[in-house]
Design a protein around this motif. Structure first.
Motif, short mmCIF file in Angstrom:
data_model
loop_
_atom_site.label_atom_id
_atom_site.label_comp_id
_atom_site.label_asym_id
_atom_site.label_seq_id
_atom_site.Cartn_x
_atom_site.Cartn_y
_atom_site.Cartn_z
N GLY A 1 0.82 -1.22 0.00
CA GLY A 1 0.00 0.00 0.00
C GLY A 1 0.84 1.25 0.00
O GLY A 1 0.48 2.26 -0.62
N ASN A 2 1.98 1.20 0.68
CA ASN A 2 2.84 2.38 0.75
C ASN A 2 3.72 2.56 -0.49
O ASN A 2 4.45 3.54 -0.58
CB ASN A 2 3.70 2.33 2.01
CG ASN A 2 2.89 2.71 3.24
OD1 ASN A 2 1.85 3.35 3.12
ND2 ASN A 2 3.36 2.31 4.41
N TYR B 1 2.47 2.88 -3.56
CA TYR B 1 1.73 3.57 -4.63
C TYR B 1 1.80 5.08 -4.46
O TYR B 1 1.87 5.60 -3.35
CB TYR B 1 0.27 3.12 -4.65
CG TYR B 1 0.09 1.68 -5.07
CD1 TYR B 1 0.28 1.30 -6.40
CD2 TYR B 1 -0.25 0.70 -4.15
CE1 TYR B 1 0.13 -0.02 -6.80
CE2 TYR B 1 -0.41 -0.63 -4.53
CZ TYR B 1 -0.22 -0.98 -5.86
OH TYR B 1 -0.37 -2.29 -6.24
N SER B 2 1.69 5.76 -5.60
CA SER B 2 1.65 7.23 -5.58
C SER B 2 0.21 7.71 -5.42
O SER B 2 -0.75 6.96 -5.69
CB SER B 2 2.21 7.78 -6.89
OG SER B 2 1.32 7.51 -7.96
N ALA B 3 0.08 8.96 -5.00
CA ALA B 3 -1.24 9.58 -4.93
C ALA B 3 -1.92 9.53 -6.29
O ALA B 3 -3.12 9.28 -6.40
CB ALA B 3 -1.12 11.02 -4.43
N TYR C 1 -3.44 6.15 -6.92
CA TYR C 1 -4.62 5.96 -6.07
C TYR C 1 -5.81 6.76 -6.59
O TYR C 1 -6.93 6.24 -6.70
CB TYR C 1 -4.28 6.36 -4.63
CG TYR C 1 -5.48 6.37 -3.71
CD1 TYR C 1 -5.98 5.19 -3.17
CD2 TYR C 1 -6.12 7.56 -3.39
CE1 TYR C 1 -7.09 5.19 -2.34
CE2 TYR C 1 -7.23 7.58 -2.57
CZ TYR C 1 -7.71 6.40 -2.04
OH TYR C 1 -8.82 6.41 -1.22
#
Lengths: 438, 438
Positions: free
Chosen positions: A328-329, A331-333, A336
Motif C-alpha cells: 500500500g505504501n 503507490y503514488s497519490a 490511487y
C-alpha cells in the motif's frame, strides 16, 4: 438438535407467541454447544441466561444474531481477528449492533474473522466438511448461519468476504449497495470498498434483515438510504414481463472449476426454464481494470490504517499484513486517485448494463470451498462488484462431488437493492428443486 | 448607466411586469459595453437581441447571469482560462447552467477565470481601481457583479476563489456547503475541494439564488440536498436569543494588513453593539494541519486532471500549472489518503465548535486587493473552510485608505447553510451604516 428456525419464521412465531424467546435462544445455544468444538465459528458467545435476559420487545425480539469480530460490541471483547486486540472491549457498540439491540435482537456472540478481515485465517471450519475452509474473511458468520446455530449473522466484504463464504457454506449472503448499511464502529479494511452485509438461509430472511437494519438516516459520509424492499411475484414486480439475466463472462474464467462452470449453467438453465431471458455478457476491459484498481485502493487504504500497528506491534502482525502495508505504501497519490476515479466512472457507466438486464449472474468463487484452513479462497470473482458498490447476493444451487455447496451470485444496479432482491427471490424459487440438504 | 438592479429587486419587478426583460437586459448590456473596455470581466458576451430572445418565463425570467468560464456552456466557447481550450464549445451545458435556463434566466456571458481556476491570472481589473487585481480565480464573475453589470454571477472555490474576490470587489460571495450546488459540467480543479457558489450584491440576493439553484436531487456522488432557506428576524430564527459569534484567531494572522485587522474588529464591534455575543476563538493545531492538507489534496487531484494537458500541450501551460502537476505527482497515496482522512475528521469535529457558536467571523483575505494584475492574492484565510466543506459568505464592511473594499467572512456549519445565511443577513444589517458606496 435441529437447525434453528430461519429468521422470518422465528420472528413470526415469537411475535405470535407460538415460540418463546427463551426456547428459541436455548435451541440456538444448545446447537452451538453441540457444533462449536468442531466448527469454531465463534470467538466468544453470550451465556444463555444473559442472552435470555437481554432480549427486549421489538421486531427482532429473541433473535440471536452473530456478529463478525471486526464489529464493535460493548458486551464482548472485539479482537478484529488480531492478537493486538485480544483484550479490547470497545466503549460503544457499532451502529449496526445498536440497531439490532434496539429492535429487540440479541448479540449471540462474536464470529471468527481473518486477521483484520484480510488474509490470515482463523480456526473456523466449513460446516459441510471440517477439512475445508468456510471462506473468509467473514468465516465464522457464514459458518454460524450455515450450521443452523443462528438465523442471521453480520459480515462485511471489501473484496469478496461475504459472497465467497456464503457460497462455500451453501447459504444466502447479501452485500447491499455501498453505504446502504451503517458502517460506523466497524474496523475498516478500506473505507472506499468496505460493505456490511448479511448471512441468512433464505432470500426472505435477508430481505427482512435488510429492511430492519439498513440506514434510515445518513449520518455518515458515503452513506445512502435505500427504500424498504417488498418481494412480489416477479411478473408483478417487473410489470408483467420476465427477468432479463446476463450471464457474465470474465477474463478469470479459466480459474473456474468445471463444477462451478456447470453450476452456473445449471442456474442459467433453471432461470430460462422458468421464463427468464438469459444471455451471455462480456464487459469492456475498463471494467476489468477495476479489479486491479480494487486491490490498489485496498492496499493503499489498509496501509494507512495498519501503519500504526506495524510500527508498534510488528511481532503481532502476520506476514500478510506486513505485505499489505508495504504494498500500500508503494503507490503514488496519482495511482490511487486514478483508481478512485475509475470507481466513480464505472459506478456511472454500469447503469447502461442495467438498462438492458435486471441482474447479472456470475460465479461467486472458483468452485467449492478449498481443502484445508490455510487459504480462504480466491475473491477475484467478487472484486468488481465491491469496487463499483453494486448490491450482490450469493445463492446456493447444488452440491459438488465432494458434497460441498456450489452456488452463484446475482448482481443488481447500485442503489437498486429492491430489484436485486426480487430477482433473487425468483431465482431461489427456480433453484428449489435443486436445493441442497445437509 | 447606473448599476443594474439587484437580483431580488429585478426578479420582483419583472415578475410584476414593472420592468420588461428587454429593458433590464438592455441596461445590463449597456453597462457592460460602457465598463468592459477597462474591466475585462468577460471572455465572451451574448448579443443583446439573442439575450432578449433567450429569456423564458420562470422565476429567473429576464435575469442575466454571468458564468465563470470553467463552467460548460453550449452557447459560448468555454476556454477554462487556457489557450488549450480557446475554441472549445461543450456539447452540453453544465447542470447549473441548465438550471438557470430552465428557470428562465439568461446566460449573459462567460467570465474570466485564471488558467484552469489556478494561479495564472486573466486580464480582469478591480472595479474599484483598475490598477488592482479583482482577486481570483473567479475574477470576472466577481468584477461583473461588483460593477453592477449583472445581479448574479456563478463562481467556484477550491481554496479561496469565491470569498477572496468577493471581498476584494466589495460584494457578497457565498460558497455553499460542499456538494450543495450541482457541479457536473464544471471543469475540475480538485474534486474533493471544488465548490460552486454565487456573487451578488446582497444577502437576500444570494439566498434567492441559492434556493433556486441548489441541488434538488443527488445524482452526483458527493452531492447533498440543503432545505430551502428562509431569512427571518434573527431573534425569531434563533428562538429569542442573539447570535453567538466566534472571532477566529489563526496562525496566519501576521499576514493580515492592519486595515484588515481593523475591519475584523469593526465588524465584531458592530455585531456586539447589535446584541450578539462575540468571543475570540482559537482552534487546535489539527485544524491548521488542514490547510497543508488542502494544498496537498489539490495538488494531487489537479495533477491527475492536468497530466494529459502536460503531456500533449506543454507549451500551452503556464509555469504554475507545470509546477502543480510536478508537485501533485510527488506525493504518495499514503499522504493523500491521510489528508482525505483529516478532511473527514475535521468535518465531523467542527460540529463541536458550532454547538458553541452560530457562526465564525474571519478574515476573507490579507487585506485590500493587491496592486497589479499578476497576483490574485493569498487564499490562505479561506483554505480551511474549503477543506472542511462548511458554507462561507463574504460580506463587505468598509473601505481602505486607498478606497478599496475591505470585508469579512462568516462561516457556518456543514449542511447548515440556512443558519449561516440568517446570521449573514443579521450581520449585513449591522454593517449597513458602514456600507461602502462606489
Amino acid at each position: 438438535m435441529k437447525p434453528a428456525l430461519g429468521l422470518v419464521e422465528a420472528c413470526d412465531q415469537i411475535q405470535e407467541s407460538q415460540l418463546s424467546t427463551k426456547d428459541y435462544l436455548s435451541q440456538c445455544s444448545l446447537r452451538a454447544d453441540e457444533l462449536e468444538p468442531t466448527l469454531k465459528a465463534f470467538t466468544v458467545r453470550g451465556e444463555l441466561p444473559e442472552l435470555i435476559a437481554q432480549s427486549r420487545p421489538g421486531p427482532l425480539s429473541g433473535i440471536p444474531v452473530a456478529v463478525k469480530d471486526i464489529i464493535a460490541t460493548q458486551g464482548f471483547v472485539t479482537t478484529n481477528g488480531s492478537p493486538i486486540y485480544q483484550t479490547h472491549t470497545p466503549k460503544e457498540d457499532a451502529i449496526i449492533v445498536q440497531k439490532i439491540c434496539e429492535l429487540g435482537g440479541v448479540i449471540f456472540g462474536k464470529t471468527v474473522t481473518t486477521e483484520f478481515a484480510w488474509r490470515q485465517p482463523g480456526p473456523t471450519t466449513n460446516p459441510w466438511n471440517s477439512a475445508h475452509t468456510p471462506g473468509g474473511s467473514s468465516s465464522g458468520s457464514a459458518a454460524a448461519v450455515a450450521s443452523g446455530i443462528v438465523p442471521l449473522a453480520i459480515g462485511s466484504q471489501t473484496v469478496g468476504s461475504l459472497i465467497r463464504p456464503a457460497s462455500y457454506c451453501g447459504i444466502v449472503g447479501f452485500k447491499a449497495s455501498f453505504g446502504a448499511i451503517p458502517r460506523m464502529g466497524v474496523f475498516p479494511v478500506s473505507s472506499s470498498l468496505d460493505h456490511i452485509g448479511f448471512f441468512t438461509r433464505s432470500v426472505q430472511d435477508v430481505v427482512h434483515a435488510f429492511n430492519l437494519l439498513k440506514n434510515n438516516t445518513t449520518t455518515e459520509e458515503e452513506s445512502i438510504i435505500i427504500p424498504d424492499v417488498s418481494v412480489q411475484p416477479i411478473k408483478l414486480f417487473l410489470g408483467n414481463r420476465m427477468p432479463r439475466i446476463a450471464v457474465l463472462k470474465t477474463p478469470y474464467d479459466d480459474l473456474l472449476d468445471q463444477e462451478q462452470v456447470n453450476t452456473l449453467k445449471l442456474a442459467a438453465d433453471q432461470l430460462k426454464s422458468a421464463g427468464a431471458m438469459v444471455e451471455d455478457l462480456t464487459l469492456a476491459q475498463t471494467y476489468w481494470d477495476g479489479v486491479d484498481a480494487t486491490l490498489l485502493i485496498m492496499n493503499c487504504e489498509a496501509a494507512v490504517v495498519h501503519e500504526p500497528h506495524h510500527e508498534k506491534f510488528p511481532d503481532l502482525l502476520s506476514i500478510h499484513m506486513k505485505e499489505l502495508v508495504a504494498k500500500g505504501n508503494s503507490y503514488s497519490a496519482n495511482e490511487y486517485i486514478q483508481a478512485r476515479n475509475l470507481q466513480k466512472e464505472l459506478r456511472h457507466s454500469i447503469n447502461e448494463i442495467f438498462e438492458r438486464y435486471d441482474a447479472i449472474l456470475a460465479a461467486p468463487a472458483t468452485g467449492e470451498a478449498p481443502k484445508g484452513l490455510d487459504f480462504t479462497g480466491n475473491p477475484v470473482f467478487c472484486a468488481l462488484w465491491s469496487f463499483i458498490g453494486t448490491p450482490a447476493i450469493a445463492l446456493p444451487v447444488t452440491k459438488s462431488a465432494n458434497g460441498l455447496p456450489l452456488g452463484i451470485q446475482l448482481i443488481g444496479n447500485y442503489k437498486d437493492d429492491g430489484k436485486l432482491l426480487n430477482i433473487a427471490s425468483f431465482a431461489e424459487s427456480c433453484f428449489t428443486n435443486l436445493k441442497i440438504n445437509k
